[in-house]
Enzyme design. Structure first.
Site, PDB file in Angstrom:
ATOM      1  N   HIS A   1      10.429  -2.805  -4.963  1.00 38.08           N
ATOM      2  CA  HIS A   1      10.715  -3.506  -6.054  1.00 38.08           C
ATOM      3  C   HIS A   1      12.006  -2.622  -6.781  1.00 38.08           C
ATOM      4  CE1 HIS A   1       8.699  -7.398  -7.183  1.00 38.08           C
ATOM      5  NE2 HIS A   1       7.539  -6.858  -6.873  1.00 38.08           N
TER       6      HIS A   1
ATOM      7  N   CYS B   1       2.803 -11.570  -4.733  1.00 39.16           N
ATOM      8  CA  CYS B   1       3.602 -10.798  -5.849  1.00 39.16           C
ATOM      9  C   CYS B   1       3.736 -11.792  -7.184  1.00 39.16           C
ATOM     10  CB  CYS B   1       5.016 -10.827  -5.471  1.00 39.16           C
ATOM     11  SG  CYS B   1       6.050  -9.935  -6.583  1.00 39.16           S
ATOM     12  N   LEU B   2       3.692 -11.354  -8.230  1.00 40.28           N
ATOM     13  CA  LEU B   2       3.719 -11.765  -9.575  1.00 40.28           C
ATOM     14  C   LEU B   2       4.997 -12.441  -9.874  1.00 40.28           C
ATOM     15  CD1 LEU B   2       1.610  -9.382 -11.904  1.00 40.28           C
ATOM     16  CD2 LEU B   2       0.593 -11.791 -10.814  1.00 40.28           C
TER      17      LEU B   2
ATOM     18  N   GLY C   1      -0.494  -4.800  -9.226  1.00 41.61           N
ATOM     19  CA  GLY C   1       0.482  -3.790  -9.071  1.00 41.61           C
ATOM     20  C   GLY C   1       1.679  -4.542  -9.837  1.00 41.61           C
TER      21      GLY C   1
ATOM     22  N   HIS D   1       4.715  -1.707  -1.762  1.00 39.14           N
ATOM     23  CA  HIS D   1       5.256  -3.221  -2.216  1.00 39.14           C
ATOM     24  C   HIS D   1       6.003  -2.921  -3.665  1.00 39.14           C
ATOM     25  CE1 HIS D   1       4.843  -7.671  -3.334  1.00 39.14           C
ATOM     26  NE2 HIS D   1       4.877  -6.962  -4.542  1.00 39.14           N
ATOM     27  N   GLU D   2       5.331  -2.208  -4.566  1.00 38.32           N
ATOM     28  CA  GLU D   2       6.047  -1.900  -5.845  1.00 38.32           C
ATOM     29  C   GLU D   2       7.160  -0.938  -5.710  1.00 38.32           C
ATOM     30  OE1 GLU D   2       4.988  -3.786  -8.115  1.00 38.32           O
ATOM     31  OE2 GLU D   2       3.384  -4.488  -7.018  1.00 38.32           O
TER      32      GLU D   2
ATOM     33  N   GLN E   1      10.047  -6.098 -12.830  1.00 39.65           N
ATOM     34  CA  GLN E   1       9.297  -7.366 -12.815  1.00 39.65           C
ATOM     35  C   GLN E   1       9.313  -7.762 -14.469  1.00 39.65           C
ATOM     36  OE1 GLN E   1       6.078  -6.373 -10.133  1.00 39.65           O
ATOM     37  NE2 GLN E   1       6.527  -8.377  -9.662  1.00 39.65           N
TER      38      GLN E   1
HETATM   39  C1  Y12 Z   1      -1.472  -6.449  -1.788  1.00 34.67           C
HETATM   40  C2  Y12 Z   1      -1.177  -7.657  -2.422  1.00 34.67           C
HETATM   41  C3  Y12 Z   1      -0.342  -7.533  -3.245  1.00 34.67           C
HETATM   42  C4  Y12 Z   1       0.396  -6.490  -3.642  1.00 34.67           C
HETATM   43  C5  Y12 Z   1       1.552  -6.037  -4.828  1.00 34.67           C
HETATM   44  C6  Y12 Z   1       0.985  -6.610  -6.022  1.00 34.67           C
HETATM   45  N1  Y12 Z   1       0.764  -8.108  -6.359  1.00 34.67           N
HETATM   46  C7  Y12 Z   1      -0.085  -8.609  -7.267  1.00 34.67           C
HETATM   47  O1  Y12 Z   1      -0.514  -7.931  -7.822  1.00 34.67           O
HETATM   48  C8  Y12 Z   1       0.124 -10.192  -7.117  1.00 34.67           C
HETATM   49  C9  Y12 Z   1      -0.552 -10.736  -7.804  1.00 34.67           C
HETATM   50  C10 Y12 Z   1      -0.656 -12.159  -8.105  1.00 34.67           C
HETATM   51  C11 Y12 Z   1      -1.508 -12.908  -8.880  1.00 34.67           C
HETATM   52  C12 Y12 Z   1      -1.786 -14.210  -9.011  1.00 34.67           C
HETATM   53  O2  Y12 Z   1      -2.464 -14.863  -9.904  1.00 34.67           O
HETATM   54  C13 Y12 Z   1      -1.877 -15.403 -11.069  1.00 34.67           C
HETATM   55  O3  Y12 Z   1      -0.677 -15.160 -11.442  1.00 34.67           O
HETATM   56  C14 Y12 Z   1      -2.890 -15.716 -12.254  1.00 34.67           C
HETATM   57  C15 Y12 Z   1      -0.791 -15.015  -8.282  1.00 34.67           C
HETATM   58  O4  Y12 Z   1      -1.316 -16.203  -8.282  1.00 34.67           O
HETATM   59  C16 Y12 Z   1      -0.143 -17.314  -8.543  1.00 34.67           C
HETATM   60  O5  Y12 Z   1       0.830 -16.959  -8.769  1.00 34.67           O
HETATM   61  C17 Y12 Z   1      -0.681 -18.728  -8.465  1.00 34.67           C
HETATM   62  C18 Y12 Z   1      -0.192 -14.340  -7.007  1.00 34.67           C
HETATM   63  C19 Y12 Z   1      -0.017 -12.997  -7.140  1.00 34.67           C
HETATM   64  C20 Y12 Z   1       0.307  -5.368  -2.812  1.00 34.67           C
HETATM   65  C21 Y12 Z   1      -0.639  -5.334  -1.807  1.00 34.67           C
HETATM   66 CO    CO Z   2       5.939  -7.872  -6.185  1.00 33.87          CO
END
Ligand code: Y12
Ligand code: CO
Length: 174
Positions: free
Chosen positions: A141, A95-96, A45, A137-138, A50
């Protein structure tokens, strides 16, 4: 469009996003550019704020049973409003914009959301499971709220410590 993910503690993430009024080429180009950023960083998401665009727009691509995220499962929500919510659930969120930190967060289990698609058509979705959690979550934001704001004070302190340590290590590695 050259987009970069805005990271904590950037104040930009605290801005309240504004309602989308025009469903035009500019909006479509932004949504199109957000998709590869989310997919290339293993995201499920991403809210427009962001990537430094404070408008009420978010995208989601929840993995299917095989863990795949085909593009046909992409959901774009413009001007979302959560109209019903009930139940309780906890999930380890990330979270990204807050890389490398994951914590259990309590959310509503079931939600109903009214939103518009990229062409301005009104849509309604009833969500549960990961879809419900990711929407909440989004949606946060869009109000300038991060998942770390929902931590208890002791877990928030733990986050601040880990964050500072990670920043130091990043500096050392440069
Ligand atoms: C459950 C989990 C997450 C959400 C909200 C949306 N969040 C994400 O999409 C998070 C993604 C994410 C990806 C990562 O990997 C990379 O950046 C390659 C990450 O790893 C690092 O930062 C090292 C962290 C988060 C809602 C419900
Ligand atoms: Co986020």
């Amino acid at each position: 469009m050259n987009l970069k993910i805005v990271e904590y503690p950037d104040k930009k993430l605290r801005e309240k996003s504004q309602k989308v009024e025009k469903f035009d080429k500019e909006l479509h180009e932004l949504l199109d550019a957000m998709y590869p950023i989310m997919m290339n960083t293993n995201g499920i998401g991403l809210a427009a704020i962001q990537v430094a665009h404070p408008i009420d727009a978010l995208i989601l691509n929840i993995p299917d049973e095989e863990g795949e995220q085909p593009k046909e499962n992409l959901i774009e929500m413009i001007n979302p409003v959560i109209t019903h919510k009930n139940g309780e659930t906890t999930y380890q969120e990330g979270c990204l914009s807050v890389p490398s930190f994951y914590e259990d967060i309590e959310r509503y289990e079931f939600i109903t959301v009214n939103y518009q698609d990229r062409d301005g058509n009104t849509q309604t979705i009833e969500a549960d499971g990961l879809m419900s959690i990711a929407i909440q979550h989004e949606y946060d934001h869009l109000q300038g709220i991060l998942f770390i704001d929902k931590l208890s004070s002791s877990r928030r302190r733990k986050f601040e410590k880990e964050y500072k340590r990670a920043q130091k290590e990043k500096k050392k590695a440069k």
